[in-house]
Design an enzyme around this catalytic site. Structure first.
Site, PDB file in Angstrom:
ATOM      1  CB  SER A  61      55.034  57.284 -24.896  1.00 45.09           C
ATOM      2  OG  SER A  61      55.104  58.199 -23.819  1.00 45.09           O
TER       3      SER A  61
ATOM      4  CE  LYS B 126      51.995  56.678 -28.599  1.00 43.13           C
ATOM      5  NZ  LYS B 126      52.238  56.601 -30.053  1.00 43.13           N
TER       6      LYS B 126
ATOM      7  CE1 TYR C 211      50.884  59.576 -24.688  1.00 46.19           C
ATOM      8  CE2 TYR C 211      50.107  59.435 -26.956  1.00 46.19           C
ATOM      9  CZ  TYR C 211      51.149  59.503 -26.030  1.00 46.19           C
ATOM     10  OH  TYR C 211      52.447  59.497 -26.480  1.00 46.19           O
TER      11      TYR C 211
END
Ligand code: WQD
Length: 340
Positions: free
Chosen positions: A124, A153, A149
């Site tokens: 992302s 990544k 989150y």
């Protein structure tokens, strides 16, 4: 025929990628635990492609089950790993749930293949935080994540890069998505947010169909032309096609490195207010919105430099923001008549 394992293949981006892989002539096997998707997507995929895909319901956090599954599928030639939790807000409330799920599942998959596999990883643009320069290139520094989150990544990319450094038969391409939106033109698959949508476009379509109240624009005091925040919105079908290009690149063995990173965006930024306007123009629907305070953790503005994806990956986004909006709206209307 090459056979690709798609983990999280009934999810939003996963399901669209299954369609593009099939259409590119790949055999596909899907693994999912439906933690953030609906089994009906498998029926929808059959309706779109005519193919009943091999499917296994599996929690990728279960190491023994993942090993057994992979051992039962010796003809898998590549993996596209989507399976992960992805709600930014929820990750702040439940960090351990995110670290456990997102790391256990990734590590179990790599281990099950004895670190000898072609793997596309769903990353992302969150890893960039608020870039110092725009458009942001893959060489830009990774910044401290704003959420667990985003941190999963960043750390997952490090796990993959460091594993590739010692395992020459592990080939990985990390794809850094900007903002995936829209739906398949058939309106048979699309985004299925659980509860109140946190993301802008599904909230817009649910507001337009009467499922939600007015949209709140989170801040109009950003240093942008109209004061609202800017993102690089990309059609989910363009994004799906990039995954096929990534698999093909690894099959070609052209790369000099067995670990590569690519930005998947359009290279163009759109503000929240411009997205609202694009939705109204492309659907003819009038939206109600109010201006509210900035959302905690949001960055001001980001859009991608997509030169490397065009010149090295040989992929470029083609669909316009109006198609993103009209396809999202067509999917919302389909859901109203065909609730999942
Ligand atoms: C976009 C813009 C909001 C809702 C996140 C993740 C990213 C990726 C995509 C998974 C922002 C504004 C939103 C609303 C608003 N997720 N907004 N009103 O936050 O850019 O990215 O989702 O891969 O990793 O970080 O996407 O759609 O939530 O927000 O004004 O009701 O819309 O402030 O400027 P975001 P988003």
């Amino acid at each position: 025929m090459a056979k690709i394992l798609v983990t999280g293949g009934t999810g939003f981006i996963g399901s669209h990628t299954v369609v593009e892989l099939h259409q590119a002539g790949y055999e596909v096997v899907i693994v999912d635990n439906f933690s953030n998707s609906n089994p009906k997507i498998l029926t929808q995929l059959k309706e779109i492609t005519g193919k009943q895909f091999d499917f296994y319901e599996l929690d990728l956090c279960d190491e023994a089950k993942v090993k057994a599954f992979v051992a039962s599928q010796p003809d898998i030639t590549g993996v596209i790993h989507f399976a992960a939790f992805k709600a930014v807000g929820e990750s702040v409330q439940q960090p351990l749930k995110y670290y456990r799920n997102n790391f256990y599942s990734l590590i179990n998959v790599i281990n099950a293949f004895d670190e000898k596999v072609d793997l596309v990883f769903s990353s992302s643009c969150t890893v960039y935080g608020q870039p110092d320069e725009l458009p942001v290139t893959e060489a830009a520094p990774v910044k401290k994540a704003e959420s667990p989150y985003g941190n999963t990544k960043q750390i997952a990319e490090e796990i993959l890069q460091e594993s590739c450094a010692v395992s020459p038969d592990l080939r990985v391409i990390s794809l850094r998505y900007f903002n995936p939106v829209g739906a398949h033109h058939t309106a048979l698959i699309g985004e299925l947010p659980i509860g109140v949508p946190q993301n802008l476009v599904p909230f817009i379509t649910q507001s337009a169909i009467g499922k939600r109240g007015p949209i709140t624009v989170y801040g109009n005091d950003y240093p942008t032309a109209d004061g609202s925040a800017i993102r690089d919105y990309i059609h989910v079908v363009d994004l799906a096609k990039a995954h096929v290009a990534a698999i093909k690149r690894m099959e070609s063995k052209e790369a000099t490195s067995n670990y590569e990173v690519f930005n998947l965006g359009t290279g163009k930024g759109s503000s929240v207010l411009e997205i609202i306007q694009a939705f109204e123009q492309s659907t003819g629907e009038k939206l109600n919105y109010t201006i509210g305070p900035r959302r905690e953790g949001d960055i001001e503005q980001v859009w991608g430099d997509v030169t490397k994806s065009a010149t090295v990956l040989g992929w470029k986004a083609e669909l316009h923001v109006n198609e993103m909006m009209s396809s999202a709206w067509k999917w919302e209307k389909y859901l109203k008549d065909n609730p999942f």
